[in-house]
Design a protein around this motif. Sequence first.
Motif, PDB file in Angstrom:
ATOM      1  N   LEU A  31      10.490  -8.497 -52.246  1.00  0.00           N
ATOM      2  CA  LEU A  31      11.533  -8.763 -53.220  1.00  0.00           C
ATOM      3  C   LEU A  31      12.736  -7.854 -52.990  1.00  0.00           C
ATOM      4  N   LYS A  32      13.928  -8.430 -53.139  1.00  0.00           N
ATOM      5  CA  LYS A  32      15.155  -7.658 -52.971  1.00  0.00           C
ATOM      6  C   LYS A  32      15.590  -7.136 -54.324  1.00  0.00           C
ATOM      7  N   ILE A  33      15.517  -5.817 -54.479  1.00  0.00           N
ATOM      8  CA  ILE A  33      15.751  -5.164 -55.763  1.00  0.00           C
ATOM      9  C   ILE A  33      17.031  -4.363 -55.711  1.00  0.00           C
ATOM     10  N   ALA A  34      17.844  -4.474 -56.736  1.00  0.00           N
ATOM     11  CA  ALA A  34      19.088  -3.707 -56.837  1.00  0.00           C
ATOM     12  C   ALA A  34      19.077  -2.916 -58.132  1.00  0.00           C
ATOM     13  N   HIS A  35      19.343  -1.626 -58.034  1.00  0.00           N
ATOM     14  CA  HIS A  35      19.437  -0.756 -59.205  1.00  0.00           C
ATOM     15  C   HIS A  35      20.915  -0.610 -59.544  1.00  0.00           C
ATOM     16  N   LEU A  36      21.342  -1.260 -60.611  1.00  0.00           N
ATOM     17  CA  LEU A  36      22.758  -1.217 -60.995  1.00  0.00           C
ATOM     18  C   LEU A  36      23.091   0.018 -61.812  1.00  0.00           C
ATOM     19  N   LYS A  37      22.095   0.582 -62.463  1.00  0.00           N
ATOM     20  CA  LYS A  37      22.255   1.837 -63.212  1.00  0.00           C
ATOM     21  C   LYS A  37      20.902   2.536 -63.245  1.00  0.00           C
ATOM     22  N   GLY A  38      20.529   3.105 -62.093  1.00  0.00           N
ATOM     23  CA  GLY A  38      19.234   3.743 -61.985  1.00  0.00           C
ATOM     24  C   GLY A  38      18.118   2.784 -62.353  1.00  0.00           C
ATOM     25  N   ASP A  39      17.129   3.294 -63.098  1.00  0.00           N
ATOM     26  CA  ASP A  39      16.038   2.439 -63.559  1.00  0.00           C
ATOM     27  C   ASP A  39      16.352   1.770 -64.890  1.00  0.00           C
ATOM     28  N   ASP A  40      17.570   1.976 -65.398  1.00  0.00           N
ATOM     29  CA  ASP A  40      17.931   1.387 -66.691  1.00  0.00           C
ATOM     30  C   ASP A  40      18.405  -0.057 -66.577  1.00  0.00           C
ATOM     31  N   LEU A  41      18.863  -0.447 -65.382  1.00  0.00           N
ATOM     32  CA  LEU A  41      19.405  -1.804 -65.193  1.00  0.00           C
ATOM     33  C   LEU A  41      19.110  -2.246 -63.770  1.00  0.00           C
ATOM     34  N   TRP A  97       4.209 -12.071 -64.838  1.00  0.00           N
ATOM     35  CA  TRP A  97       4.025 -10.652 -64.533  1.00  0.00           C
ATOM     36  C   TRP A  97       3.405 -10.462 -63.146  1.00  0.00           C
ATOM     37  N   SER A  98       2.402 -11.256 -62.828  1.00  0.00           N
ATOM     38  CA  SER A  98       1.656 -11.099 -61.575  1.00  0.00           C
ATOM     39  C   SER A  98       2.407 -11.605 -60.355  1.00  0.00           C
ATOM     40  N   ALA A  99       3.568 -12.221 -60.548  1.00  0.00           N
ATOM     41  CA  ALA A  99       4.354 -12.701 -59.406  1.00  0.00           C
ATOM     42  C   ALA A  99       5.043 -11.571 -58.659  1.00  0.00           C
ATOM     43  N   PHE A 104       6.059  -3.867 -59.000  1.00  0.00           N
ATOM     44  CA  PHE A 104       7.311  -3.128 -59.163  1.00  0.00           C
ATOM     45  C   PHE A 104       7.166  -2.033 -60.216  1.00  0.00           C
ATOM     46  N   PHE A 105       6.466  -2.322 -61.303  1.00  0.00           N
ATOM     47  CA  PHE A 105       6.347  -1.364 -62.398  1.00  0.00           C
ATOM     48  C   PHE A 105       5.139  -0.439 -62.260  1.00  0.00           C
ATOM     49  N   ASP A 107       4.592   2.272 -60.775  1.00  0.00           N
ATOM     50  CA  ASP A 107       4.842   3.719 -60.825  1.00  0.00           C
ATOM     51  C   ASP A 107       5.657   4.143 -62.038  1.00  0.00           C
ATOM     52  N   PHE A 108       5.980   3.213 -62.920  1.00  0.00           N
ATOM     53  CA  PHE A 108       6.790   3.539 -64.094  1.00  0.00           C
ATOM     54  C   PHE A 108       5.903   4.161 -65.179  1.00  0.00           C
ATOM     55  N   LYS A 109       6.452   5.161 -65.837  1.00  0.00           N
ATOM     56  CA  LYS A 109       5.775   5.759 -66.977  1.00  0.00           C
ATOM     57  C   LYS A 109       6.828   6.152 -67.999  1.00  0.00           C
ATOM     58  N   ILE A 110       6.644   5.744 -69.240  1.00  0.00           N
ATOM     59  CA  ILE A 110       7.576   6.059 -70.320  1.00  0.00           C
ATOM     60  C   ILE A 110       6.794   6.654 -71.477  1.00  0.00           C
ATOM     61  N   ARG A 111       7.148   7.881 -71.826  1.00  0.00           N
ATOM     62  CA  ARG A 111       6.511   8.574 -72.949  1.00  0.00           C
ATOM     63  C   ARG A 111       4.984   8.570 -72.821  1.00  0.00           C
ATOM     64  N   GLY A 112       4.540   8.767 -71.580  1.00  0.00           N
ATOM     65  CA  GLY A 112       3.116   8.827 -71.316  1.00  0.00           C
ATOM     66  C   GLY A 112       2.425   7.490 -71.212  1.00  0.00           C
ATOM     67  N   LYS A 113       3.171   6.410 -71.383  1.00  0.00           N
ATOM     68  CA  LYS A 113       2.601   5.074 -71.315  1.00  0.00           C
ATOM     69  C   LYS A 113       2.920   4.432 -69.964  1.00  0.00           C
ATOM     70  N   VAL A 114       2.064   3.539 -69.503  1.00  0.00           N
ATOM     71  CA  VAL A 114       2.284   2.817 -68.253  1.00  0.00           C
ATOM     72  C   VAL A 114       2.471   1.333 -68.558  1.00  0.00           C
ATOM     73  N   ALA A 115       3.156   0.647 -67.649  1.00  0.00           N
ATOM     74  CA  ALA A 115       3.412  -0.782 -67.835  1.00  0.00           C
ATOM     75  C   ALA A 115       2.113  -1.567 -67.690  1.00  0.00           C
TER      76      ALA A 115
END
Length: 238
Positions: A31-41, A97-99, A104-105, A107-115
């Motif tokens: 997948l071709k991924i572009a970060h327009l504002k870090g991980d926020d967008l 989600w499984s596609a 992609f998510f 390795d993401f962690k927010i406030r100790g939670k994982v996707a």
Amino acid sequence: MKRTMGDRKRTAMPNKKSKSDWPCVKPKSNLKIAHLKGDDLITIQNYLTSAESKAFRDAAESIGFVHQGSLGPTMGEAYRDNDRIAVNDPALAEAIWSAGLNKFFSDFKIRGKVAVGLNPNIRFYRYTVGQRFGRHIDESVDLGEGGRTYYTLLIYLSGAPGKSKAKSKSDSSSQDSSDPLVGGETVFYGPRNALVAEVAPTEGMALLHIHGDKCMLHEARNVSKGIKYILRSDVAFA
């Protein structure tokens, strides 16, 4: 700052489709991924194929859209004028989600939670000529049992095919006037209403942006030609 109309507070329409009726979503690689504002967008090109996008448009139209408006800025709500469907379908959420979002998510962690997946409340939006959604923010949703959403997921089901036309403040490229859909850009703003990014609808492209207390003010611009279709959900963490 206007809050979004509370999709989470509205009762989802009865799911008229069985699992087998929804289009098959195949897993994607490279997948071709572009970060327009870090991980926020973030944008992900070709998350759905053209055939998959069309199949979802047809499926949504077969259910039938209902108009959604708002009380307007004078009542503390963003201006909203579009058509909407909502279905509660965990199997459809898992298929999307499984596609590739699951990887992609990972390795993401927010406030100790994982996707852990998508909100099973799947919404389809349709914007025809003259319709738009004014400046607003998206709120985080408590899904219960420790789950909470932190990202909005939009997948454009119509728009220019091929390469993403998302652009940041410094990008002067413009949308091809020959595209069947004109207008309907999703626009993000930073402090003092500074332009952060404009994302033109591109068929099959996924747009992810953080929401809740970190959500950027954003709007869906007026559609001036064609019809804009969107599949909407939220990324849940637990």
